[in-house]
Design a protein around this motif. Structure first.
Motif, PDB file in Angstrom:
ATOM      1  N   TYR A  91      14.222  26.617  -9.653  1.00 58.02           N
ATOM      2  CA  TYR A  91      15.330  26.488  -8.516  1.00 58.02           C
ATOM      3  C   TYR A  91      14.565  26.544  -7.154  1.00 58.02           C
ATOM      4  O   TYR A  91      13.035  26.488  -6.868  1.00 58.02           O
ATOM      5  N   ASP A  92      15.024  25.953  -6.113  1.00 59.53           N
ATOM      6  CA  ASP A  92      14.463  25.615  -4.939  1.00 59.53           C
ATOM      7  C   ASP A  92      15.536  25.341  -3.718  1.00 59.53           C
ATOM      8  O   ASP A  92      16.687  24.906  -4.111  1.00 59.53           O
ATOM      9  N   SER A  93      15.118  25.086  -2.423  1.00 55.82           N
ATOM     10  CA  SER A  93      15.930  24.580  -1.507  1.00 55.82           C
ATOM     11  C   SER A  93      15.088  23.734  -0.522  1.00 55.82           C
ATOM     12  O   SER A  93      14.049  24.058  -0.218  1.00 55.82           O
ATOM     13  N   PHE A  94      15.838  22.754  -0.144  1.00 55.63           N
ATOM     14  CA  PHE A  94      15.062  21.637   0.964  1.00 55.63           C
ATOM     15  C   PHE A  94      15.934  21.372   1.861  1.00 55.63           C
ATOM     16  O   PHE A  94      17.060  20.911   1.754  1.00 55.63           O
ATOM     17  N   GLN A  95      15.344  21.194   2.889  1.00 56.11           N
ATOM     18  CA  GLN A  95      16.150  20.906   4.381  1.00 56.11           C
ATOM     19  C   GLN A  95      15.592  19.941   5.152  1.00 56.11           C
ATOM     20  O   GLN A  95      14.316  19.954   5.148  1.00 56.11           O
ATOM     21  N   TRP A  96      16.394  19.023   5.590  1.00 52.53           N
ATOM     22  CA  TRP A  96      15.771  17.928   6.302  1.00 52.53           C
ATOM     23  C   TRP A  96      16.763  17.251   7.200  1.00 52.53           C
ATOM     24  O   TRP A  96      18.042  17.359   7.079  1.00 52.53           O
ATOM     25  N   THR A  97      16.242  16.446   7.983  1.00 52.09           N
ATOM     26  CA  THR A  97      17.008  15.579   8.943  1.00 52.09           C
ATOM     27  C   THR A  97      16.982  14.054   8.865  1.00 52.09           C
ATOM     28  O   THR A  97      15.862  13.546   8.780  1.00 52.09           O
ATOM     29  N   ALA A  98      18.229  13.695   8.609  1.00 52.46           N
ATOM     30  CA  ALA A  98      18.130  12.210   8.382  1.00 52.46           C
ATOM     31  C   ALA A  98      17.565  11.323   9.381  1.00 52.46           C
ATOM     32  O   ALA A  98      18.131  11.366  10.770  1.00 52.46           O
ATOM     33  N   GLU A  99      16.378  10.259   9.127  1.00 52.40           N
ATOM     34  CA  GLU A  99      15.852   9.646  10.067  1.00 52.40           C
ATOM     35  C   GLU A  99      16.844   8.227  10.032  1.00 52.40           C
ATOM     36  O   GLU A  99      16.426   7.409  11.017  1.00 52.40           O
ATOM     37  N   LYS A 100      17.388   7.983   9.236  1.00 53.89           N
ATOM     38  CA  LYS A 100      18.204   6.724   9.359  1.00 53.89           C
ATOM     39  C   LYS A 100      19.647   6.819   8.305  1.00 53.89           C
ATOM     40  O   LYS A 100      19.847   7.704   7.695  1.00 53.89           O
ATOM     41  N   THR A 101      20.529   5.969   9.026  1.00 49.29           N
ATOM     42  CA  THR A 101      21.979   6.204   8.358  1.00 49.29           C
ATOM     43  C   THR A 101      21.974   5.309   7.049  1.00 49.29           C
ATOM     44  O   THR A 101      21.345   4.228   6.852  1.00 49.29           O
ATOM     45  N   GLY A 102      22.431   5.981   5.932  1.00 50.21           N
ATOM     46  CA  GLY A 102      22.555   5.212   4.346  1.00 50.21           C
ATOM     47  C   GLY A 102      22.698   6.229   3.370  1.00 50.21           C
ATOM     48  O   GLY A 102      23.251   7.324   3.739  1.00 50.21           O
ATOM     49  N   GLU A 103      22.509   5.691   2.355  1.00 52.52           N
ATOM     50  CA  GLU A 103      22.907   6.627   1.147  1.00 52.52           C
ATOM     51  C   GLU A 103      21.670   7.369   0.685  1.00 52.52           C
ATOM     52  O   GLU A 103      20.550   6.586   0.385  1.00 52.52           O
ATOM     53  N   TYR A 104      21.769   8.545   0.447  1.00 52.80           N
ATOM     54  CA  TYR A 104      20.577   9.410  -0.187  1.00 52.80           C
ATOM     55  C   TYR A 104      20.882   9.569  -1.398  1.00 52.80           C
ATOM     56  O   TYR A 104      22.357  10.102  -1.579  1.00 52.80           O
ATOM     57  N   ILE A 105      20.044   9.792  -2.255  1.00 53.51           N
ATOM     58  CA  ILE A 105      20.361  10.235  -3.571  1.00 53.51           C
ATOM     59  C   ILE A 105      19.483  11.369  -4.125  1.00 53.51           C
ATOM     60  O   ILE A 105      18.197  11.401  -4.012  1.00 53.51           O
ATOM     61  N   ALA A 106      20.155  12.208  -4.691  1.00 51.52           N
ATOM     62  CA  ALA A 106      19.370  13.444  -5.430  1.00 51.52           C
ATOM     63  C   ALA A 106      19.639  13.176  -7.085  1.00 51.52           C
ATOM     64  O   ALA A 106      20.557  13.016  -7.427  1.00 51.52           O
ATOM     65  N   CYS A 107      18.552  13.209  -7.597  1.00 55.95           N
ATOM     66  CA  CYS A 107      18.614  13.072  -8.952  1.00 55.95           C
ATOM     67  C   CYS A 107      17.865  14.090  -9.821  1.00 55.95           C
ATOM     68  O   CYS A 107      17.035  14.861  -9.136  1.00 55.95           O
TER      69      CYS A 107
END
Length: 222
Positions: A91-107
Motif C-alpha cells: 500500500y502507498d499514497s503519492f501526491q503530485w502536481t501536473a506539470e502539463k495537461t494530458g493523459e496520466y496513466i496509473a498501471c
C-alpha cells in the motif's frame, strides 16, 4: 413573539437540513476514480485520467487480498515519463502536481505472480473539491452558519475515509481468517488420517504378538 421565534427556528432547521443533504451529495465529487478491482495472475490493469496543468492529484492504493498482498505500480505523465514506480508494494499514497495537461496513466501489474489472484483498492483523486452550495463567493471571515456548514462537510469527508479504510481492513482480516481456517481444516484431516493409520498399525502389530503360531512356522519345514 413565540410564533415568530418558532417560524425562525423551523426555517433555520430546514436550512441546516438542506445544507446537510447538499454536503452528503457533495461528498466524493472530486474528479478521479475510487474503486476496488480484481487483478488476476499474470495480468496488468491501467487507469487513464485527463489532468489539467497545475492540478494537484493523489494516487492511493492498497492490496486487499491475494498472495503476499503486493503489486507493482507505475504512474506516467502524458510524455510517458515515470512519475512514480513501486515494485511489490502492499500500500502507498503519492501526491503530485501536473506539470502539463494530458493523459496520466496509473498501471497495476501482477505479472510477477503465476497463481495469486488479487483484489486491489485504488483512490485516484484529481483536483480540489467544488465549493459548497451557497459558499462559492463567500469571503473570510465566514458567518457562524457558514463555518458550521464547512465543518460538517469536513467531518463527513473524514467519516467516509474512516469507513473506507475500516472496510478494507475488515475484508483483509476476513480473508486471512478464512485462509487460516482452510489450512487448519486441511491439517486436521491429515492428523486424523495419520491417527487412524497409526491405530490400525498398532492393532495389527499387537495381534501378531498374540496369534498362535504353528511349529512349521516357528522352526521351518525340514
Amino acid at each position: 413573539m413565540n410564533d415568530l421565534f418558532s417560524r425562525r427556528l423551523v426555517g433555520v432547521i430546514g436550512w441546516l437540513l438542506a445544507i446537510t443533504w447538499a454536503l452528503v451529495m457533495q461528498c466524493g465529487s472530486v474528479g478521479g476514480v475510487e474503486l476496488t478491482f480484481e487483478l488476476p495472475d499474470n495480468a496488468k490493469e491501467c487507469f487513464h485520467e485527463i489532468i489539467e496543468k497545475d492540478t494537484e492529484s493523489t494516487l492511493e492504493f492498497q492490496v486487499v487480498t491475494g498472495g503476499h498482498y503486493d503489486v507493482d505500480v507505475i504512474l506516467t505523465d502524458p510524455t510517458r515519463n515515470v512519475l512514480y514506480k513501486q515494485i511489490k508494494k502492499q500500500y502507498d499514497s503519492f501526491q503530485w502536481t501536473a506539470e502539463k495537461t494530458g493523459e496520466y496513466i496509473a498501471c497495476f501489474s501482477n505479472e510477477f505472480s503465476t497463481f495469486s489472484h488479487k483484489l486491489v483498492y485504488i483512490d485516484f483523486q484529481v483536483g480540489d473539491e467544488d465549493p459548497l452550495p451557497g459558499l462559492e463567493a463567500a469571503q473570510e471571515p465566514l458567518t457562524q452558519m457558514e463555518s458550521s456548514a464547512r465543518e460538517i462537510h469536513e467531518n463527513l469527508n473524514a467519516v467516509i475515509d474512516y469507513q473506507t479504510h475500516h472496510r478494507l481492513r475488515e475484508t483483509q482480516g476476513r480473508h486471512r481468517a478464512e485462509d487460516l481456517n482452510e489450512r487448519i481444516m486441511i491439517w486436521s484431516i491429515f492428523v486424523t488420517v495419520a491417527i487412524f493409520m497409526v491405530g490400525l498399525g498398532q492393532v495389527f502389530v499387537l495381534k501378531s504378538f498374540f496369534s498362535e503360531k504353528r511349529p512349521s512356522q516357528m522352526y521351518g519345514a525340514h
